[in-house]
Each structure stands twice: as C-alpha cells, then as structure tokens.
Design a protein around this motif. Structure first.
Motif, PDB file in Angstrom:
ATOM      1  N   GLN A  26       0.821  -1.217   0.000  1.00 13.88           N
ATOM      2  CA  GLN A  26       0.000   0.000   0.000  1.00 13.88           C
ATOM      3  C   GLN A  26       0.854   1.266   0.000  1.00 13.88           C
ATOM      4  O   GLN A  26       0.333   2.362   0.107  1.00 13.88           O
ATOM      5  CB  GLN A  26      -0.949   0.003   1.209  1.00 13.88           C
ATOM      6  CG  GLN A  26      -1.858  -1.209   1.283  1.00 13.88           C
ATOM      7  CD  GLN A  26      -2.717  -1.364   0.038  1.00 13.88           C
ATOM      8  OE1 GLN A  26      -3.308  -0.400  -0.438  1.00 13.88           O
ATOM      9  NE2 GLN A  26      -2.781  -2.567  -0.495  1.00 13.88           N
ATOM     10  N   SER A  27       2.146   1.100  -0.128  1.00  8.45           N
ATOM     11  CA  SER A  27       3.084   2.222  -0.113  1.00  8.45           C
ATOM     12  C   SER A  27       3.711   2.392  -1.485  1.00  8.45           C
ATOM     13  O   SER A  27       3.654   1.499  -2.331  1.00  8.45           O
ATOM     14  CB  SER A  27       4.199   1.968   0.905  1.00  8.45           C
ATOM     15  OG  SER A  27       3.670   1.749   2.186  1.00  8.45           O
ATOM     16  N   SER A  28       4.338   3.526  -1.681  1.00  8.58           N
ATOM     17  CA  SER A  28       5.196   3.724  -2.845  1.00  8.58           C
ATOM     18  C   SER A  28       6.549   3.140  -2.460  1.00  8.58           C
ATOM     19  O   SER A  28       7.205   3.634  -1.548  1.00  8.58           O
ATOM     20  CB  SER A  28       5.304   5.228  -3.142  1.00  8.58           C
ATOM     21  OG  SER A  28       6.244   5.448  -4.152  1.00  8.58           O
ATOM     22  N   LEU A  29       6.946   2.063  -3.125  1.00  6.23           N
ATOM     23  CA  LEU A  29       8.139   1.317  -2.737  1.00  6.23           C
ATOM     24  C   LEU A  29       9.297   1.605  -3.685  1.00  6.23           C
ATOM     25  O   LEU A  29       9.193   1.411  -4.895  1.00  6.23           O
ATOM     26  CB  LEU A  29       7.846  -0.182  -2.724  1.00  6.23           C
ATOM     27  CG  LEU A  29       8.994  -1.117  -2.336  1.00  6.23           C
ATOM     28  CD1 LEU A  29       9.451  -0.855  -0.900  1.00  6.23           C
ATOM     29  CD2 LEU A  29       8.570  -2.568  -2.513  1.00  6.23           C
ATOM     30  N   VAL A  30      10.403   2.073  -3.133  1.00  5.80           N
ATOM     31  CA  VAL A  30      11.649   2.295  -3.866  1.00  5.80           C
ATOM     32  C   VAL A  30      12.647   1.277  -3.336  1.00  5.80           C
ATOM     33  O   VAL A  30      12.777   1.111  -2.126  1.00  5.80           O
ATOM     34  CB  VAL A  30      12.181   3.728  -3.647  1.00  5.80           C
ATOM     35  CG1 VAL A  30      13.535   3.907  -4.310  1.00  5.80           C
ATOM     36  CG2 VAL A  30      11.178   4.751  -4.137  1.00  5.80           C
ATOM     37  N   MET A  31      13.353   0.592  -4.252  1.00  9.94           N
ATOM     38  CA  MET A  31      14.310  -0.415  -3.824  1.00  9.94           C
ATOM     39  C   MET A  31      15.714  -0.038  -4.278  1.00  9.94           C
ATOM     40  O   MET A  31      15.897   0.525  -5.360  1.00  9.94           O
ATOM     41  CB  MET A  31      13.912  -1.790  -4.339  1.00  9.94           C
ATOM     42  CG  MET A  31      12.551  -2.215  -3.782  1.00  9.94           C
ATOM     43  SD  MET A  31      12.171  -3.941  -4.037  1.00  9.94           S
ATOM     44  CE  MET A  31      13.157  -4.686  -2.734  1.00  9.94           C
ATOM     45  N   VAL A  32      16.686  -0.362  -3.425  1.00 10.29           N
ATOM     46  CA  VAL A  32      18.091  -0.065  -3.702  1.00 10.29           C
ATOM     47  C   VAL A  32      18.906  -1.304  -3.345  1.00 10.29           C
ATOM     48  O   VAL A  32      18.680  -1.914  -2.300  1.00 10.29           O
ATOM     49  CB  VAL A  32      18.589   1.133  -2.855  1.00 10.29           C
ATOM     50  CG1 VAL A  32      20.040   1.438  -3.150  1.00 10.29           C
ATOM     51  CG2 VAL A  32      17.709   2.359  -3.060  1.00 10.29           C
ATOM     52  N   SER A  33      19.848  -1.645  -4.225  1.00 11.94           N
ATOM     53  CA  SER A  33      20.745  -2.755  -3.925  1.00 11.94           C
ATOM     54  C   SER A  33      22.037  -2.605  -4.705  1.00 11.94           C
ATOM     55  O   SER A  33      22.231  -1.633  -5.429  1.00 11.94           O
ATOM     56  CB  SER A  33      20.087  -4.101  -4.244  1.00 11.94           C
ATOM     57  OG  SER A  33      20.896  -5.162  -3.751  1.00 11.94           O
ATOM     58  N   THR A  34      22.885  -3.597  -4.564  1.00  9.84           N
ATOM     59  CA  THR A  34      24.190  -3.585  -5.210  1.00  9.84           C
ATOM     60  C   THR A  34      24.200  -4.364  -6.522  1.00  9.84           C
ATOM     61  O   THR A  34      25.255  -4.520  -7.117  1.00  9.84           O
ATOM     62  CB  THR A  34      25.254  -4.148  -4.251  1.00  9.84           C
ATOM     63  OG1 THR A  34      24.848  -5.455  -3.821  1.00  9.84           O
ATOM     64  CG2 THR A  34      25.427  -3.241  -3.040  1.00  9.84           C
ATOM     65  N   PHE A  35      23.050  -4.844  -6.974  1.00  9.55           N
ATOM     66  CA  PHE A  35      22.968  -5.470  -8.291  1.00  9.55           C
ATOM     67  C   PHE A  35      23.192  -4.386  -9.340  1.00  9.55           C
ATOM     68  O   PHE A  35      22.586  -3.316  -9.260  1.00  9.55           O
ATOM     69  CB  PHE A  35      21.577  -6.075  -8.536  1.00  9.55           C
ATOM     70  CG  PHE A  35      21.243  -7.249  -7.677  1.00  9.55           C
ATOM     71  CD1 PHE A  35      21.676  -8.527  -8.011  1.00  9.55           C
ATOM     72  CD2 PHE A  35      20.464  -7.080  -6.537  1.00  9.55           C
ATOM     73  CE1 PHE A  35      21.339  -9.613  -7.219  1.00  9.55           C
ATOM     74  CE2 PHE A  35      20.120  -8.170  -5.742  1.00  9.55           C
ATOM     75  CZ  PHE A  35      20.559  -9.439  -6.084  1.00  9.55           C
ATOM     76  N   ILE A  36      24.005  -4.658 -10.323  1.00  9.72           N
ATOM     77  CA  ILE A  36      24.234  -3.680 -11.383  1.00  9.72           C
ATOM     78  C   ILE A  36      22.981  -3.548 -12.250  1.00  9.72           C
ATOM     79  O   ILE A  36      22.499  -2.449 -12.497  1.00  9.72           O
ATOM     80  CB  ILE A  36      25.460  -4.065 -12.233  1.00  9.72           C
ATOM     81  CG1 ILE A  36      26.722  -4.002 -11.357  1.00  9.72           C
ATOM     82  CG2 ILE A  36      25.583  -3.157 -13.451  1.00  9.72           C
ATOM     83  CD1 ILE A  36      27.954  -4.592 -11.997  1.00  9.72           C
ATOM     84  N   LEU A  37      22.444  -4.672 -12.685  1.00  6.18           N
ATOM     85  CA  LEU A  37      21.193  -4.667 -13.440  1.00  6.18           C
ATOM     86  C   LEU A  37      20.045  -4.919 -12.478  1.00  6.18           C
ATOM     87  O   LEU A  37      20.198  -5.685 -11.524  1.00  6.18           O
ATOM     88  CB  LEU A  37      21.213  -5.751 -14.522  1.00  6.18           C
ATOM     89  CG  LEU A  37      22.290  -5.593 -15.587  1.00  6.18           C
ATOM     90  CD1 LEU A  37      22.295  -6.802 -16.520  1.00  6.18           C
ATOM     91  CD2 LEU A  37      22.081  -4.310 -16.376  1.00  6.18           C
ATOM     92  N   PRO A  38      18.900  -4.305 -12.700  1.00  6.57           N
ATOM     93  CA  PRO A  38      17.787  -4.510 -11.772  1.00  6.57           C
ATOM     94  C   PRO A  38      17.412  -5.991 -11.660  1.00  6.57           C
ATOM     95  O   PRO A  38      17.218  -6.657 -12.676  1.00  6.57           O
ATOM     96  CB  PRO A  38      16.642  -3.710 -12.394  1.00  6.57           C
ATOM     97  CG  PRO A  38      17.295  -2.717 -13.280  1.00  6.57           C
ATOM     98  CD  PRO A  38      18.554  -3.369 -13.772  1.00  6.57           C
ATOM     99  N   PRO A  39      17.338  -6.504 -10.450  1.00  2.00           N
ATOM    100  CA  PRO A  39      16.906  -7.890 -10.248  1.00  2.00           C
ATOM    101  C   PRO A  39      15.387  -7.962 -10.372  1.00  2.00           C
ATOM    102  O   PRO A  39      14.724  -6.951 -10.625  1.00  2.00           O
ATOM    103  CB  PRO A  39      17.365  -8.170  -8.811  1.00  2.00           C
ATOM    104  CG  PRO A  39      17.291  -6.831  -8.152  1.00  2.00           C
ATOM    105  CD  PRO A  39      17.668  -5.827  -9.209  1.00  2.00           C
ATOM    106  N   SER A  40      14.847  -9.115 -10.141  1.00  2.00           N
ATOM    107  CA  SER A  40      13.392  -9.269 -10.099  1.00  2.00           C
ATOM    108  C   SER A  40      12.863  -8.413  -8.939  1.00  2.00           C
ATOM    109  O   SER A  40      13.328  -8.520  -7.807  1.00  2.00           O
ATOM    110  CB  SER A  40      13.052 -10.744  -9.865  1.00  2.00           C
ATOM    111  OG  SER A  40      11.682 -10.889  -9.625  1.00  2.00           O
ATOM    112  N   LEU A  41      11.899  -7.541  -9.267  1.00  2.00           N
ATOM    113  CA  LEU A  41      11.377  -6.600  -8.270  1.00  2.00           C
ATOM    114  C   LEU A  41       9.903  -6.867  -7.994  1.00  2.00           C
ATOM    115  O   LEU A  41       9.175  -7.315  -8.887  1.00  2.00           O
ATOM    116  CB  LEU A  41      11.549  -5.162  -8.777  1.00  2.00           C
ATOM    117  CG  LEU A  41      12.989  -4.718  -9.035  1.00  2.00           C
ATOM    118  CD1 LEU A  41      13.009  -3.418  -9.819  1.00  2.00           C
ATOM    119  CD2 LEU A  41      13.748  -4.577  -7.735  1.00  2.00           C
TER     120      LEU A  41
END
Length: 148
Positions: A26-41
C-alpha cells in the motif's frame, strides 16, 4: 501515500528484504541494492537504484557507496527506510535519520552468534533495531520472529 525505501546488499540480505516487501504493497516502494542490473522486483516497486558493492576491506568503495546512498535518499525523500543489512543498509539508516525518515534495521538471519558489524553500528541510528534470533535481544534490539 507513504514512501518506503527498501535497501540491502545482494544475496541473502536481498532475499530476506524481498520476503518482507508484501508488507509495503500500500506504499510507494523504492528499492536499492548492489545489483548492477535490476533484479526481479516486486510489483509494488516504483523505482530501483543500483549502488556500488562495498565492504570494510575496500574503504574507497565504502565512501563511494555512502555518497550514492545519500544521493538516492536525498532525491527520493522516503518516509520510512527498511534494510536487512550490510554496509549499504548502514548508510541508509544514517542518511535516513539525517533526512527525517523513520528507520528499521532487520539484521540478517545468518548472524546467529552476534549482530553483524553493520548492525551493531546501525543500533545507534535506527529507530527500530531487530534481530531474527531471540537470544540476541537487548534493551535496544527486539525480536519478532524470523523472515526465512
């Protein structure tokens, strides 16, 4: 709508982070990680940022990682930040406090004997500091169960 920034390094930290993401549908979700290419989100993810992978054995990369995380948080202005760890999560907890976000540190389930180094440092900054092992609770660290 509440904006949540979920951040972790890749590997087990990321798997655990993704497992708690349904709590933020129910939120606006922003994700950050160390994967160079976006992983499955998750479907609820509105944006993904990649930051450099770093550890305490490479101080220059740690500085670069900290700068990248601070810039993402300044740009996104999340209301809440949650992390399952490693250095990237520590920087997010610190930056989150500076920018007024509520912060949650959930230490990795892999840390059975003691809280991780990043987790021990994050304890001073996180609004909520959690472990996935009941024998590691303290006056500042709480236990509510395990993710995996």
């Amino acid at each position: 709508m509440t904006k949540v920034l979920a951040i972790s390094s890749q590997g087990g930290h990321w798997i655990q982070l993704k497992r708690i993401c349904p709590a933020f549908e129910q939120s606006s979700l922003v994700m950050v990680s160390t994967f160079i290419l976006p992983p499955s989100l998750p479907n609820s993810c509105t944006n993904y940022y990649s930051v450099v992978d770093a550890s305490r054995w490479n101080k220059l990369k740690l500085i670069k990682q900290a700068c990248q995380v601070f810039l993402v948080i300044r740009k996104e202005k999340p209301d809440k930040i949650i992390t399952t760890g490693a250095s990237v999560g520590l920087w997010a907890i610190i930056a989150g406090r500076l920018f007024g976000a509520k912060t949650i540190w959930l230490d990795s389930i892999a840390n059975f004997e003691q809280i991780s180094l990043s987790g021990r440092l994050a304890k001073a900054f996180a609004h909520i500091h959690m472990t996935q092992w009941s024998h590691l609770i303290t006056s500042k660290t709480i236990y509510k169960g395990a993710v995996i």
